[in-house]
Scaffold this motif. Structure first.
Motif, PDB file in Angstrom:
ATOM      1  N   ILE A   1       1.026  -1.312   0.031  1.00 56.33           N
ATOM      2  CA  ILE A   1       0.047  -0.130  -0.011  1.00 56.33           C
ATOM      3  C   ILE A   1       0.847   1.315  -0.114  1.00 56.33           C
ATOM      4  O   ILE A   1       0.503   2.202  -0.721  1.00 56.33           O
TER       5      ILE A   1
ATOM      6  N   ILE B   1       0.801   4.506  -2.451  1.00 55.40           N
ATOM      7  CA  ILE B   1       0.534   5.751  -1.938  1.00 55.40           C
ATOM      8  C   ILE B   1       1.725   6.760  -2.462  1.00 55.40           C
ATOM      9  O   ILE B   1       1.588   7.842  -2.869  1.00 55.40           O
TER      10      ILE B   1
ATOM     11  N   ILE C   1       3.737  12.069   3.837  1.00 54.64           N
ATOM     12  CA  ILE C   1       2.296  12.243   3.711  1.00 54.64           C
ATOM     13  C   ILE C   1       1.778  12.541   5.517  1.00 54.64           C
ATOM     14  O   ILE C   1       2.553  12.023   6.335  1.00 54.64           O
TER      15      ILE C   1
ATOM     16  N   HIS D   1       1.292  14.310  12.627  1.00 59.21           N
ATOM     17  CA  HIS D   1       2.133  13.340  12.208  1.00 59.21           C
ATOM     18  C   HIS D   1       2.188  12.712  10.860  1.00 59.21           C
ATOM     19  O   HIS D   1       1.121  12.610  10.178  1.00 59.21           O
TER      20      HIS D   1
ATOM     21  N   GLN E   1       6.847  -2.257  13.756  1.00 62.51           N
ATOM     22  CA  GLN E   1       6.700  -2.102  12.361  1.00 62.51           C
ATOM     23  C   GLN E   1       5.290  -3.018  11.930  1.00 62.51           C
ATOM     24  O   GLN E   1       5.195  -4.151  11.980  1.00 62.51           O
ATOM     25  N   THR E   2       4.380  -2.314  11.382  1.00 64.68           N
ATOM     26  CA  THR E   2       3.110  -2.934  10.900  1.00 64.68           C
ATOM     27  C   THR E   2       3.118  -2.860   9.199  1.00 64.68           C
ATOM     28  O   THR E   2       2.280  -3.587   8.799  1.00 64.68           O
ATOM     29  N   VAL E   3       3.678  -1.747   8.540  1.00 63.27           N
ATOM     30  CA  VAL E   3       3.578  -1.766   7.212  1.00 63.27           C
ATOM     31  C   VAL E   3       4.974  -1.942   6.601  1.00 63.27           C
ATOM     32  O   VAL E   3       5.919  -1.181   7.157  1.00 63.27           O
TER      33      VAL E   3
HETATM   34  P1  AMP Z   1       4.456   1.431  11.629  1.00 60.40           P
HETATM   35  O1  AMP Z   1       3.874   0.792  12.881  1.00 60.40           O
HETATM   36  O2  AMP Z   1       6.013   1.920  12.005  1.00 60.40           O
HETATM   37  O3  AMP Z   1       4.622   0.315  10.602  1.00 60.40           O
HETATM   38  O4  AMP Z   1       3.666   2.554  10.898  1.00 60.40           O
HETATM   39  C1  AMP Z   1       2.767   2.571  10.077  1.00 60.40           C
HETATM   40  C2  AMP Z   1       1.948   3.798  10.197  1.00 60.40           C
HETATM   41  O5  AMP Z   1       1.331   3.866   8.829  1.00 60.40           O
HETATM   42  C3  AMP Z   1       0.809   3.742  11.266  1.00 60.40           C
HETATM   43  O6  AMP Z   1       1.174   5.021  11.893  1.00 60.40           O
HETATM   44  C4  AMP Z   1      -0.596   4.090  10.606  1.00 60.40           C
HETATM   45  O7  AMP Z   1      -1.417   5.024  11.140  1.00 60.40           O
HETATM   46  C5  AMP Z   1      -0.085   4.595   9.409  1.00 60.40           C
HETATM   47  N1  AMP Z   1      -0.827   4.237   7.977  1.00 60.40           N
HETATM   48  C6  AMP Z   1      -1.095   2.804   7.869  1.00 60.40           C
HETATM   49  N2  AMP Z   1      -1.841   2.788   6.502  1.00 60.40           N
HETATM   50  C7  AMP Z   1      -1.947   3.980   6.085  1.00 60.40           C
HETATM   51  C8  AMP Z   1      -2.328   4.958   4.926  1.00 60.40           C
HETATM   52  N3  AMP Z   1      -3.452   4.394   4.259  1.00 60.40           N
HETATM   53  N4  AMP Z   1      -2.134   6.352   4.825  1.00 60.40           N
HETATM   54  C9  AMP Z   1      -1.481   6.744   6.085  1.00 60.40           C
HETATM   55  N5  AMP Z   1      -1.124   6.318   7.081  1.00 60.40           N
HETATM   56  C10 AMP Z   1      -1.135   4.886   7.133  1.00 60.40           C
END
Ligand code: AMP
Ligand code: ZN
Length: 136
Positions: free
Chosen positions: A7, A11, A30, A40, A95-97
């Protein structure tokens, strides 16, 4: 180098709309959709790197100057009182993304946030052993 299932690739490259604060050939900055504080933001490289383990040096070397530029501009425009820069690598670190990103988190005196880490006691011998493991 894009990952069609990622994703943040979509973006960063404008295939999915975002609230963009800055864009150049290498990066898009972004607004985070679920902000820890007002303003943020996330620095996203346009190429796909899972995290710091994978990002190439040339791109990595541009991240901190860009962060500095954003921090200065955002402090001026938002009137925040400080900033946290956070960059998570792998699930264990939050890390989630799994597309490299750096969080730029404006801090306000009354923001009620808390990113303080829990300090541990460690003996001099233990600290020496850790240092030796890293440098030897
Ligand atoms: P991390 O936990 O370091 O991987 O951070 C991932 C961040 O991406 C989190 O703060 C989410 O709120 C943010 N996030 C996930 N999806 C999106 C999106 N589509 N647009 C903007 N931010 C996002
Ligand atoms: Zn990606």
């Amino acid at each position: 180098m894009k990952d069609e299932n990622c994703i943040f690739c979509k973006i960063a490259n404008g295939e999915i709309p975002s609230r963009t604060l800055f864009e150049d050939d290498d990066f898009r900055v972004i607004l985070d959709l679920n902000p820890a504080t007002k303003g943020h933001a996330l620095i996203l490289p346009k190429n796909h790197y899972k995290n710091l383990y994978e990002i190439e040096d040339e791109t990595a070397s541009k991240v901190l100057p860009l962060a500095k530029k954003m921090v200065i501009t955002m402090t001026e425009k938002l009137g925040c009182d400080g900033f946290n820069l956070i960059q998570n690598n792998n699930e264990v670190a939050g890390q989630t993304v799994f597309h490299f990103h750096m969080h730029l988190i404006p801090r306000y005196n009354d923001d009620n946030q808390n990113f303080v880490m829990k300090p541990n006691e460690m003996s001099g011998e233990e600290l020496d052993a850790v240092r030796d493991k890293i440098v030897k």
